[in-house]
Every structure is written in C-alpha cells, then in structure tokens.
Design an enzyme around this catalytic site. Structure first.
Site, short mmCIF file in Angstrom:
data_model
loop_
_atom_site.label_atom_id
_atom_site.label_comp_id
_atom_site.label_asym_id
_atom_site.label_seq_id
_atom_site.Cartn_x
_atom_site.Cartn_y
_atom_site.Cartn_z
CG HIS A 21 149.22 68.58 39.31
ND1 HIS A 21 150.55 68.91 38.66
CD2 HIS A 21 149.23 69.40 40.38
CE1 HIS A 21 151.60 69.55 39.74
NE2 HIS A 21 150.57 69.86 40.74
CG HIS B 206 147.59 77.44 42.46
ND1 HIS B 206 148.46 77.13 41.39
CD2 HIS B 206 147.00 76.05 42.65
CE1 HIS B 206 148.23 75.91 40.82
NE2 HIS B 206 147.53 75.35 41.64
#
Length: 262
Positions: free
Chosen positions: A95, A243
């Site tokens: 993000h 991730h």
C-alpha cells in the site's frame, strides 16, 4: 546513515549506488526499510538506490501526533529533494503504492515510471475491507494482524522473512495498525482501486507490478486484460509464494526492475 527533516520530523534513509533514474524504495505500513536490504543491495550495483523509513517507523523519529499517507508523501519528497536526484522511480511495497501515485501527481515527469510490489491493484476483495476495519478495533486488531501474518508467510520457511514479519512488523502497536487500516480503507474508498487511480493519471505513467500473492490465476488474468487496453501497465507473477517475495527471489526482482527502468 543520512537523515532529513520532514516538517520537523527526522526521517532516516539509505543512499547507495550511482546513476539515474534513482530507485526510491518505499516500505509498507508497519514495517521498516530493512525489508528491502537484499533487493536494494542488488539494485545498487546498477544504479542509485534510496531506501526510506517512514515517520514513526524503523530509525526515523516518532511524531507525537497523528499522520496519514499524505504525510508519508511529504517524507518521500524530503528525501528526494535532499538527494538532489532529478529522476526517481518509486519501488513501492504493497500500500505504499498510494504514496508512489501521489509522488507522480506532485512531481510529474520527475517520476518517469512506477514499480509496484505485491499489491492488491484490483478493487479490494470481500474479506479485506472487514480486516481493515478490525485493525481499527482495539479488541480485534491483534487477532486480525496475526491472521494477516500467517497469510503473508505462506511458502518457504525463510528465517529473515519470518523475523521481519513477526519481530519488525510485530513491534508496532495498535495505534499504528489502526492508522494503517484507516488510511488504506480511505484510499480504496476514494479511488476504487489502484488500477483506476493509475488510469486517471494524465499523462499515464509506465507501471510494472511484480507480485507473488495471491496464487489465484484469475488475479493475473484480470491484470493481463487491463494491460491489453492500457499498454503502459505491465504485470509479472514472480516464482515466489509469500507476500514479501524480495526474501525469496531478490535476483529475479532486481533484474526485472532494472530491465523496466533502463
């Protein structure tokens, strides 16, 4: 290590290598710049690399008041201006991509390309908004964070990766995770999705998305379809499973980034 003041907040960063465009590595919320150690070291063999710790993160100073994604963009701008780099390509984890997009809005052609790493670039999937809300709940945030950790650590057992997630990211308190949940929620609510935000940039900026999660082939197919109608967007599914693919395939990622930037 170099430091710079961003509206009175001390921001710490690394500066290695030579050559432009420089790469500006942007960590995600609730994690230090250590996540980029292996990847930035490889990239610095070919060009200049700048790696930032956001305010309240890593070695940077902790502000007493609240802050948001716009303040993170200010931190990145302070590092760019102090570095005197003329051309900068943000390499944004997850993000932090919202900050990368904001840097392109603010600096225009000085940000000639964007590299995005392991981000939900489509509209947020159904469980995700609920998780972001739970991170803002003092009674639920730890359970939600631990569920995210388990999902992010899928794949090989790599000591450095496990330490980064459980010790580095695990060191941040409720207020930082709640802030992350709030800022990420607001970004998706405003833009719809990162791809929609990128499509709204005029002129468009070349984008490379390198990712490992999710494994869902439909996720890759949707991005490939978007790329067909928006040729400035490229996507590559890495041969990794967590991730944080920079702990699994840093060489593959460094080569892909250099090929794209060069």
């Amino acid at each position: 290590m170099p430091e710079v003041q961003s509206h009175g907040i001390r921001i710490s960063y690394d500066d290695h290598g030579q050559g432009e465009p420089a790469l500006l590595f942007l960590p995600g919320w609730c994690g230090s710049r250590r996540v980029f150690d292996e990847l930035s070291e490889r990239c610095a063999q070919r060009r200049r690399t700048l790696t930032i710790d956001w305010r309240g993160h890593g070695s940077s100073a902790r502000p007493t008041g609240d802050f948001g994604a716009s303040d993170l963009a200010d931190d990145a701008l302070a590092v760019i201006e102090t570095s005197k780099a003329e051309l900068v390509v943000p390499v944004a984890l997850s993000h932090a991509g919202w900050v990368a997009i904001e840097l392109r809005r603010r600096l225009g052609a000085r940000i000639p390309k964007l590299v995005l790493l392991d981000w939900i670039v489509l509209e947020a999937p159904p469980p995700f908004p609920g998780a972001l809300q739970s991170l803002q709940d003092s009674a639920q945030w730890q359970q939600t964070r631990d569920q995210l950790f388990s999902m992010w650590l899928q794949g090989p057992d790599i000591a450095g990766l496990t330490h980064y997630v459980r010790e580095d990211m695990g060191s941040y308190p409720f207020d930082m995770w709640a802030r992350a949940g709030r800022e990420i929620s607001q970004a998706y609510a405003k833009a719809g999705s990162p791809l929609k935000a990128l499509a709204g940039l005029d002129p468009p900026v070349p984008v490379l998305h390198l990712y490992a999660q999710p494994e869902d082939p439909g996720y890759l197919a949707a991005q490939t379809s978007f790329s067909a109608s928006h040729p400035w967007f490229q996507v590559s599914k890495l041969n990794a499973h967590s991730h944080f693919p920079m702990y699994e395939v840093p060489d593959e990622m460094a080569k892909a980034i250099e090929k794209f930037v060069a």
